[in-house]
Scaffold this active site. Structure first.
Site, PDB file in Angstrom:
ATOM      1  N   ASP A   1       0.835  -0.974  -0.054  1.00 15.34           N
ATOM      2  CA  ASP A   1       0.060   0.165   0.025  1.00 15.34           C
ATOM      3  C   ASP A   1       0.804   1.185   0.047  1.00 15.34           C
ATOM      4  OD1 ASP A   1      -1.755   1.922   0.889  1.00 15.34           O
ATOM      5  OD2 ASP A   1      -3.132   0.356   1.320  1.00 15.34           O
TER       6      ASP A   1
ATOM      7  N   ASN B   1     -13.249  -3.908   2.879  1.00 22.67           N
ATOM      8  CA  ASN B   1     -14.349  -3.039   2.993  1.00 22.67           C
ATOM      9  C   ASN B   1     -15.415  -2.918   1.816  1.00 22.67           C
ATOM     10  OD1 ASN B   1     -13.102  -1.813   5.334  1.00 22.67           O
ATOM     11  ND2 ASN B   1     -11.979  -0.703   4.034  1.00 22.67           N
TER      12      ASN B   1
ATOM     13  N   GLN C   1     -14.747   1.814   1.850  1.00 28.71           N
ATOM     14  CA  GLN C   1     -14.163   1.416   0.823  1.00 28.71           C
ATOM     15  C   GLN C   1     -13.773   2.763  -0.197  1.00 28.71           C
ATOM     16  OE1 GLN C   1     -16.396  -0.858  -1.905  1.00 28.71           O
ATOM     17  NE2 GLN C   1     -14.511  -1.477  -3.097  1.00 28.71           N
TER      18      GLN C   1
ATOM     19  N   HIS D   1     -10.697  -5.378  -2.951  1.00 32.06           N
ATOM     20  CA  HIS D   1      -9.289  -5.627  -2.660  1.00 32.06           C
ATOM     21  C   HIS D   1      -9.311  -6.055  -1.097  1.00 32.06           C
ATOM     22  CE1 HIS D   1     -10.023  -1.543  -2.049  1.00 32.06           C
ATOM     23  NE2 HIS D   1      -9.231  -1.493  -1.018  1.00 32.06           N
TER      24      HIS D   1
ATOM     25  N   HIS E   1      -7.104  -5.926   2.505  1.00 39.52           N
ATOM     26  CA  HIS E   1      -5.938  -5.169   3.127  1.00 39.52           C
ATOM     27  C   HIS E   1      -5.220  -6.447   4.106  1.00 39.52           C
ATOM     28  CE1 HIS E   1      -6.863  -1.133   2.396  1.00 39.52           C
ATOM     29  NE2 HIS E   1      -8.085  -1.376   2.301  1.00 39.52           N
TER      30      HIS E   1
END
Length: 136
Positions: free
Chosen positions: A32, A88, A95, A101, A103
């Site tokens: 990230d 999310n 989100q 995706h 995390h």
């Protein structure tokens, strides 16, 4: 299928550079760019799905299998003390990029990261009503 206006689709296509830590025919895992903790990574399916609601069942299962694999590798290599896996769905849930995706958040003692969860104390009757709403 790629969405032209999706930043994650552009990363997957190589149009935007990323720090890739894993890749196969279905997924790309990247660090990230605004990490919450050291090693914070994202699992990105190479096909575009807006959220978990759209993600096919087999891809959902494969995502969790990959999360477990990455969690083991990252725990070993980063010597973290714990792990959060977060996903999310929808803006109200946090989100911000509408490409499914997951995390991966390595956790370290005293890392200062707080995942905000404020427990409510609902009346048992409210819990019973919610259960009935879901199960009936």
């Amino acid at each position: 299928m790629k969405q032209d206006n999706c930043i994650f689709c552009k990363i997957i296509a190589g149009e935007i550079p990323s720090q890739t830590i894993y890749e196969d025919d279905k997924f790309k895992v990247i660090l990230d760019v605004a990490p919450a903790t050291k090693g914070h990574a994202l699992i990105l399916p190479k096909s575009h799905y807006a959220n978990l609601y759209e993600l096919p069942e087999d891809m959902a299962a494969d995502t969790v299998k990959l999360a477990k694999k990455m969690m083991r590798v990252m725990t070993d290599r980063l010597s973290c003390d714990g792990f959060n896996i977060l996903q999310n769905n929808g803006e109200i849930a946090g989100q911000s990029v509408f490409h499914f995706h997951m995390h991966l958040l390595p956790r370290y003692k005293d890392d200062g990261e707080i995942l905000k969860y404020i427990p409510r104390n609902p009346d048992p009757k409210e819990l019973e009503q919610i259960r009935k709403t879901i199960t009936d």
